[in-house]
Design a protein around this motif. Structure first.
Motif, PDB file in Angstrom:
ATOM      1  N   ALA A   1       0.917  -1.585  -0.009  1.00  0.00           N
ATOM      2  CA  ALA A   1      -0.066  -0.103  -0.230  1.00  0.00           C
ATOM      3  C   ALA A   1       0.899   1.312   0.032  1.00  0.00           C
ATOM      4  CB  ALA A   1      -1.170   0.180   1.022  1.00  0.00           C
ATOM      5  N   GLY A   2      -0.056   2.670  -0.538  1.00  0.00           N
ATOM      6  CA  GLY A   2       1.050   3.607  -0.454  1.00  0.00           C
ATOM      7  C   GLY A   2       1.056   4.107   0.634  1.00  0.00           C
ATOM      8  N   SER A   3       1.992   5.038   1.519  1.00  0.00           N
ATOM      9  CA  SER A   3       1.979   5.055   2.695  1.00  0.00           C
ATOM     10  C   SER A   3       1.059   7.026   2.589  1.00  0.00           C
ATOM     11  CB  SER A   3       3.214   5.836   3.160  1.00  0.00           C
ATOM     12  OG  SER A   3       3.770   6.393   2.579  1.00  0.00           O
ATOM     13  N   TYR A   4       0.681   7.188   3.063  1.00  0.00           N
ATOM     14  CA  TYR A   4      -0.149   7.941   4.402  1.00  0.00           C
ATOM     15  C   TYR A   4       0.601   9.886   4.055  1.00  0.00           C
ATOM     16  CZ  TYR A   4      -3.269  12.325   5.901  1.00  0.00           C
ATOM     17  OH  TYR A   4      -3.383  12.701   5.406  1.00  0.00           O
ATOM     18  N   ASN A   5       2.073   9.364   4.214  1.00  0.00           N
ATOM     19  CA  ASN A   5       2.972  10.865   4.182  1.00  0.00           C
ATOM     20  C   ASN A   5       3.585  10.162   2.851  1.00  0.00           C
ATOM     21  OD1 ASN A   5       2.603  12.313   6.018  1.00  0.00           O
ATOM     22  ND2 ASN A   5       4.383  11.332   7.913  1.00  0.00           N
ATOM     23  N   PRO A   6       3.913  11.578   2.107  1.00  0.00           N
ATOM     24  CA  PRO A   6       4.765  11.671   1.111  1.00  0.00           C
ATOM     25  C   PRO A   6       6.169  11.581   1.323  1.00  0.00           C
ATOM     26  CG  PRO A   6       4.314  13.545   1.304  1.00  0.00           C
ATOM     27  CD  PRO A   6       3.491  13.199   1.964  1.00  0.00           C
ATOM     28  N   ALA A   7       6.807  11.284   0.454  1.00  0.00           N
ATOM     29  CA  ALA A   7       8.354  11.445   0.086  1.00  0.00           C
ATOM     30  C   ALA A   7       9.096  13.066   0.631  1.00  0.00           C
ATOM     31  CB  ALA A   7       9.224  10.695  -1.336  1.00  0.00           C
ATOM     32  N   PRO A   8       9.441  13.255   1.831  1.00  0.00           N
ATOM     33  CA  PRO A   8      10.198  11.895   1.631  1.00  0.00           C
ATOM     34  C   PRO A   8      10.153  11.100   3.007  1.00  0.00           C
ATOM     35  CG  PRO A   8      11.500  14.038   2.514  1.00  0.00           C
ATOM     36  CD  PRO A   8      10.264  14.561   1.959  1.00  0.00           C
ATOM     37  N   ARG A   9       9.103  11.576   3.639  1.00  0.00           N
ATOM     38  CA  ARG A   9       8.730  10.597   5.063  1.00  0.00           C
ATOM     39  C   ARG A   9       8.274   8.964   4.231  1.00  0.00           C
ATOM     40  NH1 ARG A   9       6.156  14.560   9.077  1.00  0.00           N
ATOM     41  NH2 ARG A   9       4.963  15.076   7.111  1.00  0.00           N
ATOM     42  N   GLY A  10       7.464   8.969   3.353  1.00  0.00           N
ATOM     43  CA  GLY A  10       7.067   7.942   3.460  1.00  0.00           C
ATOM     44  C   GLY A  10       7.123   7.871   1.779  1.00  0.00           C
ATOM     45  N   SER A  11       6.180   6.517   1.441  1.00  0.00           N
ATOM     46  CA  SER A  11       6.784   6.519  -0.025  1.00  0.00           C
ATOM     47  C   SER A  11       5.407   5.881  -1.119  1.00  0.00           C
ATOM     48  CB  SER A  11       8.231   4.940   0.210  1.00  0.00           C
ATOM     49  OG  SER A  11       7.492   4.490  -1.526  1.00  0.00           O
ATOM     50  N   PRO A  12       5.185   6.422  -2.201  1.00  0.00           N
ATOM     51  CA  PRO A  12       3.747   5.682  -2.592  1.00  0.00           C
ATOM     52  C   PRO A  12       3.936   4.372  -3.538  1.00  0.00           C
ATOM     53  CG  PRO A  12       5.711   6.850  -4.538  1.00  0.00           C
ATOM     54  CD  PRO A  12       5.589   7.300  -2.702  1.00  0.00           C
ATOM     55  N   ASN A  13       4.953   3.617  -2.914  1.00  0.00           N
ATOM     56  CA  ASN A  13       5.678   2.118  -3.750  1.00  0.00           C
ATOM     57  C   ASN A  13       5.092   1.466  -4.339  1.00  0.00           C
ATOM     58  OD1 ASN A  13       6.478   1.796  -0.789  1.00  0.00           O
ATOM     59  ND2 ASN A  13       4.257   2.393   0.188  1.00  0.00           N
ATOM     60  N   SER A  14       5.642   2.654  -5.314  1.00  0.00           N
ATOM     61  CA  SER A  14       4.811   2.021  -6.995  1.00  0.00           C
ATOM     62  C   SER A  14       5.568   1.068  -6.721  1.00  0.00           C
ATOM     63  CB  SER A  14       5.252   3.594  -7.891  1.00  0.00           C
ATOM     64  OG  SER A  14       5.163   4.667  -7.604  1.00  0.00           O
ATOM     65  N   CYS A  15       4.922  -0.024  -8.139  1.00  0.00           N
ATOM     66  CA  CYS A  15       5.184  -1.079  -8.283  1.00  0.00           C
ATOM     67  C   CYS A  15       6.325  -0.608  -9.734  1.00  0.00           C
ATOM     68  CB  CYS A  15       4.188  -2.470  -8.844  1.00  0.00           C
ATOM     69  SG  CYS A  15       2.936  -2.968  -7.688  1.00  0.00           S
ATOM     70  N   THR A  16       7.133  -1.186  -9.529  1.00  0.00           N
ATOM     71  CA  THR A  16       8.374  -0.975 -10.801  1.00  0.00           C
ATOM     72  C   THR A  16       8.117  -2.546 -11.605  1.00  0.00           C
ATOM     73  OG1 THR A  16       9.616  -1.777  -9.701  1.00  0.00           O
ATOM     74  CG2 THR A  16       9.655   1.019  -9.902  1.00  0.00           C
TER      75      THR A  16
END
Ligand code: NAG
Ligand code: NAG
Ligand code: NAG
Length: 458
Positions: free
Chosen positions: A330-345
Motif C-alpha cells: 500500500a502507499g503511505s499516507y505521508n509523502p516522500a521523503p517521510r513515506g513512499s508511494p510504493n509504486s510497482c516497477t
C-alpha cells in the motif's frame, strides 16, 4: 527562508515525481500550516452506489394494504400503507432518495400484528467495493428508533458478517452486554465492538430520530476533538493492526430486532403502532484504493479506483502485469521523503527514492546515482518539519529474505532546504541504490556525505 506557502498555493495536488501530494490547511495551535499527505479519493455519499436488499420477503408494508397507528396518537389509526397506491406506498428506495422541502419519505415495515413472534428485518447495503468510512453512519427513523438493533458489516462481499455495534434501550436485557459510551474509548480499544443505549431510548418519535455509528468520535481519539490532527489518525492506521480495517467494509447490514415501544411495555391490544420506518441511511466514505489512487468513479455498475503507481485491481491491490520487480505494498499516507508511494516497477527502473528493494546489477546502480527529476521536486515542495533531521524509518519488513527479523533500518533523507539547489552528493546514495541490506548499515540521518564505505554494495 522563503515563505513556503507562496510556493505551494498554486499546486493542488502537487505532482511530486510519481506521487500526487495533497495538502490541507491545519490551524491547530498558534501557527497555521499546510499538512502534506498522499491524495486519496474524495469522500462520497455512498448510499447512491449501494445495492439494497430488504429481508424477509413481505416485510415491507402495503401488500395487502394496512392501517397503522403511531405512538403519539395510538387510537387514531387512519394512516394507511398501500403498495398499490403511489402516494401511500413505502418501498425501500425511499430510504435513499432526496428529501424535498423537509418532507421525509420513508420505507416502512408491516406492523407487529404477529406478536409475540419477533418483528425482524434486515436491510443490507452492498457496494461490491471496499470503502472506508470517513464520517458517521446515520440511520434516520420516523416514528421512533428501534429498541433492539445490530449494525453488521462484511469485508468480503457478504460472505462473512461481523457485528459493528449493538443498540438497545437495555443492553444487558437485549444482548447480555454492558452499555458503553463511544467517548469513553481510548487508543487501546478504539476498534472495540460495543453496545450503546444512547440511540435507543424513547424520547418522543419526532425528537430523536437518528441512530449513529460514531466514526468521528473514534477518529477523535487519535486526531483530537476537532479532527484537526488527521495526520495522527492516518499514522495510527498505518501502525495499529486492524484499525484501518475497522473502518473498511464492502457491505453493511442493519438488523432490526425490536421496534420502538413508546417508552413502555408492548401493548398487545394495539399492535398497529409498532413498526419500523426509515427515511434515510447516510454512509459517507471513500473508495479504498490503498493510497494508489486519487479518484474513484462509478463504472460498469460498480465503483472503481483509478489506479496509479502501476497498480491495478478494484482496490489497486496488486501490481500491473510485468510490474512485479517490487512486491506490492500500500502507499503511505505521508509523502516522500517521510513515506513512499510504493509504486510497482518494471525491471530496470528505480522509481522510489526510499525504495528498499535491492537492485543486484551494478549497471543499474550506477544509473540510479543520478538524481532524477523527482528528487528535485522533492526539494522544492516538501517543507522541513521544524525538527532537524527528518528520519525515515523503514521498519516494515523489507522484501528480502536475507534481512533478519527485527532489523530496523534507518535511512537518511535529503534535508529539504528551500533555498539551496540540490547537490548531487547530498542524495543518500545508499538509499537510492538500495544496497544489500544484510550488510551492516550505519547511515546517519542528516547527510548522505557522512556515509562511510561500510554498507556499500561492491
Ligand atoms: C438477517 O441477517 C442475519 C445475519 O446477518 C441472519 O442470520 C438472519 O437470518 C437474517 N434475517 C433475515 C430475516 O433474513
Ligand atoms: C463487482 O465488481 C466486479 C469488478 O468491478 C465486477 O467484475 C462484478 O461483475 C461486480 N459484481 C456485481 C454483482 O456487480
Ligand atoms: C510505471 O512504470 C513505468 C515503467 O517502469 C514508469 O516509466 C512509470 O513512471 C511508472 N509510473 C508510476 C506512476 O510509477
Amino acid at each position: 527562508m522563503l515563505p513556503l506557502a507562496a510556493f505551494l498555493v498554486h499546486c493542488f495536488p502537487l505532482a511530486l515525481g510519481h506521487y500526487d501530494i495533497c495538502k490541507s490547511w491545519v490551524t491547530s495551535g498558534d501557527s497555521p500550516s499546510w499538512e502534506y499527505h498522499a491524495c486519496q479519493p474524495k469522500p462520497m455519499f455512498m448510499k447512491g452506489y449501494a445495492m439494497v436488499k430488504v429481508e424477509p420477503p413481505g416485510i415491507t408494508c402495503g401488500d395487502p394494504a394496512e392501517y397503522f397507528c403511531t405512538h403519539e396518537n395510538p387510537y387514531l389509526c387512519s394512516d394507511e400503507c398501500d403498495a398499490a397506491n403511489r402516494d401511500l406506498a413505502h418501498p425501500p428506495r425511499l430510504m435513499f432518495d432526496k428529501e424535498e422541502d423537509g418532507l421525509a419519505t420513508y420505507w416502512q415495515s408491516v406492523t407487529w400484528k404477529r406478536y409475540p413472534e419477533p418483528l425482524i428485518a434486515n436491510i443490507t447495503l452492498s457496494w461490491n467495493k471496499s470503502i472506508e468510512l470517513t464520517d458517521d453512519i446515520v440511520v434516520t427513523f420516523e416514528y421512533g428508533r428501534p429498541t433492539m438493533m445490530v449494525l453488521e458489516k462484511s469485508l468480503d462481499h457478504g460472505k462473512t458478517w461481523h457485528p459493528y455495534q449493538f443498540y438497545a434501550d437495555d443492553c444487558m436485557e437485549a444482548f447480555g452486554m454492558m452499555s458503553n459510551k463511544i467517548r469513553e474509548l481510548t487508543t487501546d480499544n478504539a476498534k472495540r465492538v460495543q453496545c450503546t443505549e444512547e440511540y435507543s431510548r424513547w424520547a418522543g418519535s419526532k425528537k430523536e430520530k437518528n441512530v449513529r455509528f460514531d466514526v468521528r468520535e473514534r477518529f477523535a481519539i487519535f486526531a483530537g476533538p476537532d479532527l484537526r490532527k488527521m495526520e495522527n489518525l492516518y499514522m495510527a492506521m498505518e501502525r495499529v493492526k486492524g484499525l484501518k480495517e475497522f473502518f473498511t467494509l464492502t457491505d453493511l447490514r442493519i438488523r432490526l430486532l425490536r421496534p420502538a415501544l413508546g417508552g413502555t411495555y408492548v401493548q398487545r391490544d394495539n399492535l398497529k403502532k409498532y413498526f419500523y420506518a426509515i427515511s434515510n441511511i447516510e454512509v459517507i466514505a471513500r473508495c479504498k484504493c490503498n493510497l494508489h489512487a486519487s479518484s474513484c468513479n462509478f463504472r460498469d455498475g460498480s465503483l472503481q479506483c483509478e489506479c496509479e503507481h502501476n497498480t491495478t485491481g478494484q482496490d489497486c491491490g496488486r501490481c500491473k502485469k510485468n510490474f512485479h520487480t517490487k512486491f506490492w505494498r500500500a502507499g503511505s499516507y505521508n509523502p516522500a521523503p517521510r513515506g513512499s508511494p510504493n509504486s510497482c516497477t518494471q525491471a530496470g527502473t528505480i522509481l522510489d527514492i526510499v525504495s528498499p528493494t535491492p537492485k543486484p546489477e551494478s549497471t543499474t546502480l550506477r544509473k540510479a546515482h543520478m538524481p532524477d527529476s523527482s528528487a528535485y521536486h522533492h526539494e522544492k515542495y516538501i517543507s522541513t518539519p521544524t525538527k532537524a533531521n527528518p528520519i525515515l524509518r523503514i521498519s516494515d519488513p523489507p522484501p528480502m529474505k536475507e534481512v533478519k527479523e527485527n532489523t530496523a533500518i534507518q535511512v537518511s533523507t535529503i534535508p529539504p532546504v528551500l533555498e539551496t539547489k540540490l547537490q548531487h552528493r547530498e542524495i543518500p546514495e545508499k538509499i537510492r541504490a538500495a544496497p544489500p541490506i544484510h550488510k551492516e548499515l550505519t547511515l546517519t540521518p542528516s547527510s548522505g556525505r557522512k556515509h562511510s564505505k561500510k554498507g556499500t554494495y561492491e
